[in-house]
Motif scaffolding. Structure first.
Motif, PDB file in Angstrom:
ATOM      1  N   SER A  25       0.822  -1.215   0.000  1.00 42.01           N
ATOM      2  CA  SER A  25       0.000   0.000   0.000  1.00 42.01           C
ATOM      3  C   SER A  25       0.857   1.266   0.000  1.00 42.01           C
ATOM      4  O   SER A  25       0.571   2.215  -0.737  1.00 42.01           O
ATOM      5  CB  SER A  25      -1.006  -0.003   1.155  1.00 42.01           C
ATOM      6  N   CYS A  28       2.215   1.697  -3.506  1.00 45.34           N
ATOM      7  CA  CYS A  28       1.201   2.185  -4.450  1.00 45.34           C
ATOM      8  C   CYS A  28       0.972   3.683  -4.250  1.00 45.34           C
ATOM      9  O   CYS A  28       0.894   4.448  -5.209  1.00 45.34           O
ATOM     10  CB  CYS A  28      -0.099   1.407  -4.237  1.00 45.34           C
ATOM     11  N   GLY A 144       0.420   3.142   5.847  1.00 43.09           N
ATOM     12  CA  GLY A 144       0.439   1.983   4.935  1.00 43.09           C
ATOM     13  C   GLY A 144       0.888   0.741   5.679  1.00 43.09           C
ATOM     14  O   GLY A 144       1.534  -0.119   5.110  1.00 43.09           O
ATOM     15  N   LEU A 394      -4.455   3.324   4.666  1.00 38.71           N
ATOM     16  CA  LEU A 394      -4.605   2.346   3.592  1.00 38.71           C
ATOM     17  C   LEU A 394      -4.743   0.973   4.244  1.00 38.71           C
ATOM     18  O   LEU A 394      -4.035   0.674   5.218  1.00 38.71           O
ATOM     19  CB  LEU A 394      -3.404   2.378   2.655  1.00 38.71           C
ATOM     20  N   ILE A 410      -6.349  -1.736  -2.334  1.00 42.50           N
ATOM     21  CA  ILE A 410      -5.299  -0.720  -2.160  1.00 42.50           C
ATOM     22  C   ILE A 410      -5.399   0.324  -3.275  1.00 42.50           C
ATOM     23  O   ILE A 410      -5.350   1.537  -3.022  1.00 42.50           O
ATOM     24  CB  ILE A 410      -3.895  -1.374  -2.165  1.00 42.50           C
TER      25      ILE A 410
END
Ligand code: NAP
Length: 505
Positions: A25, A28, A144, A394, A410
């Motif tokens: 996450s 990303c 994350g 996330l 995600i």
């Protein structure tokens, strides 16, 4: 959007965005920030490399239980996966490839986690104290860390007196030679069923301490053929179609998980048939037969777990552990088994993912304390919580899955955060905070909906907190999560306009 409140910005923050953790996450989020030309961010990663769970979990046999052509970013397809379900090393390499290709590494501060983050109302900034004692400021904080980052250990009488080797599946000690040893494995979850077949081949004796048997289905794993890799590489749209096929095949399972748990009976029959086929011994079969609806705990897939349990050097122990001694484990029936090493396959603190970080929002409100009062973590679409402006999570509360690829979730969440950042810039907002009533109504409905799902059908699982609340699972189709988060609704948030210009990069 209530942007009537004006907010002074006293100082420019060190960063526009601080991301906690460089797993799937965090990675990303970083990639999408860079794609949008936003370079003022840093990822604080407590370990020495990117990868999250796929860096930490390197136990023998570790592999994905979601098909790899789906368990990867939609924007970075990999036509060259070696198997339908890739092994850990390959997934970790894929993540490192993504980090290198999109230029994420220069933004990572490795060996530096986050200890405390505090929202400073005067400046509308988060003050972050890292695990190495450094401090920095940021306009936006993005967690994350995910849900499977903190290993959980059992609390067993005498555990600290054990003199042999002991380690958790997420902290595997490869230096310890298991060859010829008598080993206890505690736990029979998704991790254990992957490493048990490998241990069985190496150890003299394996005692598998099972508290609850999992439902197990065969794994449709196979090496990807050379022509398939060539096809996916040369015709990306065919690869895309294959990914879509995998997605909808998995998504259809949500009907049973969330709409009508009775549908699960059909899958249960398949699992029983498989069990009967692989385990001819009725005594062992009885031990391995679950007594709860399939899907209530994660459905496990494996072709080598059951066969390993039929081997003469494996004992499945179903009597509970009452005590661990210096060199042995004692069970409820009074039996004492000598043990050289213990491997914990006991999972993660999934209902308590932020318990090692202090995140203090408005008026001294600490997120773990707020969640404790609420009976467990909760957030708006797992992403935002009232009292915590400019914080996005996330894989936050209730966004875990039992049936599909978490990477899909995600990507939906990162898209949402990117919209929030854009809106904050356009409206010159210093703060952005979900409205309490919106958040509360969302969670009341979610907890109502979740009661109908298979996860709340009566078993004890890591999806459910000790309070009885389910703070982990998204109780619906992933496509509905995608549809609901596709366009951020500005009216769901309060914002305070900045009086001074904001750093927009
Ligand atoms: P888990 O599914 O939570 O399993 C933990 C196991 O330990 C369960 O069998 C549990 O028994 C047992 N246990 C816990 N405390 C115990 C105690 N005090 N005494 C005896 N037994 C105890 O953990 P996991 O296997 O690490 O998997 C966690 C999650 O990680 C999975 O659900 C999955 O989401 C993810 N995962 C994914 C993959 C993948 O391929 N993508 C692979 C591994 C893990 P009870 O059932 O009785 O609680």
């Amino acid at each position: 959007m209530n942007a009537a409140v004006k907010h002074p910005i006293a100082a420019k923050p060190d960063h526009n965005v601080v991301i906690i953790g460089a797993g799937f996450s965090g990675l990303c989020m970083a990639i999408k920030l860079l794609e949008a030309g936003r370079t003022s961010f840093v990822i604080l990663e407590k370990a020495g490399d990117i990868g999250g769970s796929w860096r930490d979990n390197h136990y023998p046999g570790c592999a994905c239980d979601v098909p790899s052509h789906l368990y990867s970013f939609s924007f970075e397809p990999n036509p060259f996966w070696s198997r339908a379900y890739a092994p850990q090393g390959e997934i970790w390499s894929y993540m490192r490839h993504c980090a290198a290709k999109y230029g994420v590494r220069p933004h990572c501060r490795f060996g530096e986690g986050i200890a405390h983050a505090e929202f400073d109302e005067a400046t509308a900034m988060w003050r972050v104290t890292t695990t190495t004692g450094n401090t920095l400021t940021t306009r936006i904080l993005v967690s994350g860390v995910g849900a499977l980052c903190l290993p959980a250990y059992p609390s067993l009488k005498g555990l600290d007196t054990f003199k042999g080797e002991a380690f958790h599946s997420a902290e595997w000690n490869h230096d310890y030679d298991l060859e010829g040893k008598t080993v206890a494995v505690i736990g029979t979850g998704a991790s254990a069923i992957q490493f048990v077949p490998h241990l069985q081949k190496r150890v003299k004796q394996l005692h598998l301490f099972q508290r609850t048997p999992p439902w197990v289905l065969p794994k449709l794993d196979r090496p990807m053929k050379k022509w398939e890799k060539t096809l996916f590489n040369t015709l990306p749209f065919v690869h895309r179609l294959y990914r879509d096929f995998l997605y909808w095949r998995m998504e259809s399972a949500a009907l049973g998980f969330t709409v009508n748990p009775k549908i699960m009976k059909r899958i249960e029959r398949l699992a029983r048939k498989y069990l009967a086929h692989v385990i001819p011994d009725p005594v062992l079969r009885k031990k391995l037969t679950p007594d709860y609806t399939i899907g209530c705990k994660r459905i496990l897939i494996s072709n080598d777990y059951y066969p390993a349990l039929t081997q003469p050097n494996v004992e499945v122990v179903t009597d509970g552990i009452v005590e661990v001694r210096e060199h042995s484990i004692v069970t409820r029936d009074g039996k004492e088994r000598p043990i050289d090493a213990i491997v914990y396959g006991t999972g993660f603190k999934a209902t308590d993912p932020l318990s090692e970080i202090r995140i203090t929002g408005r008026a001294g409100l600490e997120i773990n304390e707020a969640w404790a009062k609420a009976g467990g973590p909760e957030a708006y679409y797992g992403l935002a919580a009232p009292g915590f402006p400019n914080l996005f999570m996330l894989l936050g509360p209730n966004t875990g899955l039992g049936h599909n690829s978490i990477i899909f979730m995600i990507e939906a969440q990162v898209r949402y955060v990117m919209q929030a950042l854009k809106l904050m810039d356009e409206k010159k907002l210093a703060t952005f905070e979900v409205k309490s009533d919106v958040h509360d109504a969302f969670n009341a409905k979610l907890q109502q909906d979740i009661k109908q799902t298979v996860w709340n059908s009566g078993c004890k699982s890591w999806y459910i907190a000790e309070t009885g609340k389910n703070p982990t699972v998204w109780p619906g189709f992933t496509v509905s999560y995608w549809a609901k988060t596709r366009r951020l609704e500005p009216g769901d948030f309060d914002g305070a306009t900045a009086l001074a210009p904001l750093a927009a990069e």
